[in-house]
Design an enzyme around this catalytic site. Structure first.
Site, short mmCIF file in Angstrom:
data_model
loop_
_atom_site.label_atom_id
_atom_site.label_comp_id
_atom_site.label_asym_id
_atom_site.label_seq_id
_atom_site.Cartn_x
_atom_site.Cartn_y
_atom_site.Cartn_z
N ILE A 140 0.87 -1.17 0.00
CA ILE A 140 0.00 0.00 0.00
C ILE A 140 0.91 1.22 0.00
O ILE A 140 2.04 1.16 0.48
CB ILE A 140 -0.99 0.02 1.20
CG1 ILE A 140 -0.26 -0.13 2.53
CG2 ILE A 140 -2.04 -1.05 1.05
CD1 ILE A 140 -1.21 -0.06 3.73
N ASP A 141 0.45 2.31 -0.57
CA ASP A 141 1.29 3.48 -0.74
C ASP A 141 1.77 4.06 0.59
O ASP A 141 1.13 3.88 1.63
CB ASP A 141 0.52 4.57 -1.50
CG ASP A 141 0.19 4.16 -2.93
OD1 ASP A 141 0.90 3.31 -3.49
OD2 ASP A 141 -0.79 4.69 -3.48
N LYS A 142 2.86 4.79 0.53
CA LYS A 142 3.45 5.42 1.71
C LYS A 142 2.41 6.22 2.49
O LYS A 142 2.32 6.11 3.72
CB LYS A 142 4.59 6.35 1.27
CG LYS A 142 5.13 7.28 2.35
CD LYS A 142 6.28 8.11 1.79
CE LYS A 142 6.76 9.15 2.79
NZ LYS A 142 5.88 10.32 2.83
#
Length: 306
Positions: A140-142
Site C-alpha cells: 500500500i502506498d506510503k
C-alpha cells in the site's frame, strides 16, 4: 506448480510472445520485468528445457519453466520500530501500517520502512521477493494507512501471491473524496497504465495498460465531500487514486492526483480497512478490520460539525 525445494512454475504458451513478457503476464504484478529478465539471463527460466535470451519469442506449445532463485542475503538493517500487529503466526503477519511509512526500502528510503521493522520483529520472512522486499506480498502506498500482510516463509508467500492473482483476497478501503457522487454505489472498470507524460504517475489509458476494477459504495455525504468504501477486484499501482480522479472525485490530500484547494491532510485520505484471505496452512478464511486512523477521523468530524 512443480514440486521442488524452490518455488517453481510450468506453463504452456498459447501464442507467440516475448519470453519476458509471457512470464510477466503469468505472474502478474508480483515481480518486475527487469527481475524476470535477470532470471532469464541466469538460466532460471527455460523454454523446452533450454536457456534462452530475454528477447526470445515463445511459440504456441512451448513449455516454459521457472524456478525462482533463492533470495540473496538481505542488506537491510533491522530496526526496532513499533508495529501495530493485528495477527501473527508461523506463516503470516498482518500489520496496521501508519500513514507516512514506506513499505520496503527504495532509493531515498533505506530505513524506517515496514520491512526494516519486520526484519527486527519477525526474524523469519519469506525470501521470494528478493533482498529488498523480504516477506512482502502486496503493497500500500506510503501515505495510505491500513492493513497489509507479509509472508514468513516461501510456502505462505506462494499461497498469498496466488490468492492475490486470483482476486480472491478481500481488500476494502475507506476514502474521503472531493465532490458529491451522483450514485450511491457503482463499479469503475477502466484500464490503468503509466502516464505517457509523467512516468511516475499512472492514468486510465488503453495502450500498455492492465484491466483495473474498483467497486464503490457511498458511506456518508458532506455536500462537497463524500466518504466512500471501495473494494478492489484488481490491485494495480495507485488504482483507487487513479480511478477516483478518473470519475472526477479525487482523494482529499492526494499529492499526485488530488486538488490543492479545500480540506487539507498530510497524505491522501485513504485507509485499507479490511483484509481477508485463506490461511496458507489451515485453509480457513480469516479477516481483519482496522478503524479509520485519528488524522482522517478528525477531518471527518470537522466536516460533520460544519
Amino acid at each position: 506448480m512443480i514440486e521442488s525445494e524452490l518455488p517453481s512454475y510450468e506453463w504452456e504458451a498459447n501464442e507467440k510472445n516475448r519470453i519476458d513478457k509471457f512470464v510477466k503476464d503469468q505472474l502478474g504484478d508480483e515481480y518486475s520485468r527487469s527481475t524476470i529478465q535477470l532470471w532469464i539471463e541466469d538460466g532460471h527460466i527455460l523454454v523446452n528445457g533450454e536457456s534462452v535470451k530475454a528477447n526470445y519469442k515463445v511459440n504456441p506449445g512451448d513449455q516454459v519453466t521457472l524456478t525462482i532463485p533463492e533470495a540473496e542475503a538481505a542488506e537491510i538493517i533491522s530496526e526496532d520500530i513499533l508495529l501495530d500487529v493485528y495477527y501473527e503466526d508461523a506463516d503470516v503477519i498482518v500489520v496496521n501500517k501508519p500513514r507516512g511509512m514506506v513499505v520496503h526500502p527504495a532509493p531515498g528510503h533505506a530505513s524506517g520502512t515496514l520491512v526494516n521493522a519486520l526484519m527486527f520483529h519477525c526474524k523469519d520472512l519469506s525470501g521470494i521477493n528478493g533482498e529488498l522486499r523480504p516477506g512482502i506480498v502486496h503493497r500500500i502506498d506510503k501515505d495510505t494507512s491500513g492493513l497489509i500482510m507479509a509472508a514468513k516463509n516461501d510456502k505462505a508467500h506462494a499461497s498469498l501471491a496466488a490468492q492475490l492473482k486470483e482476486h480472491s483476497v478481500t481488500r476494502k478501503y475507506f476514502a474521503l473524496v472531493h465532490g458529491n457522487l451522483s450514485h450511491d454505489q457503482g463499479t469503475i472498470d477502466a484500464p490503468i497504465g503509466r502516464d505517457p507524460h509523467d512516468r511516475k504517475m499512472y492514468t486510465v489509458i488503453e495502450k500498455n495498460s492492465k484491466q483495473a476494477v474498483t467497486h464503490f459504495h457511498v458511506v456518508e455525504r458532506f455536500g462537497d465531500y463524500t466518504l466512500v468504501e471501495l473494494k478492489l477486484e484488481t490491485g494495480r499501482t495507485h488504482q483507487i487514486r487513479v480511478h477516483m480522479k478518473f470519475i472526477g472525485h479525487p482523494l482529499v490530500g492526494d499529492p499526485m492526483y488530488g486538488r490543492s484547494k479545500g480540506v487539507k491532510m498530510d497524505g491522501q485520505a485513504l485507509h485499507a480497512a479490511v483484509l481477508g484471505f485463506i490461511h496458507p496452512s489451515s485453509g480457513e478464511y480469516i479477516e481483519f478490520a482496522a478503524p479509520i486512523p485519528d488524522d482522517m477521523e478528525m477531518v471527518l468530524q470537522s466536516l460533520r460539525s460544519r
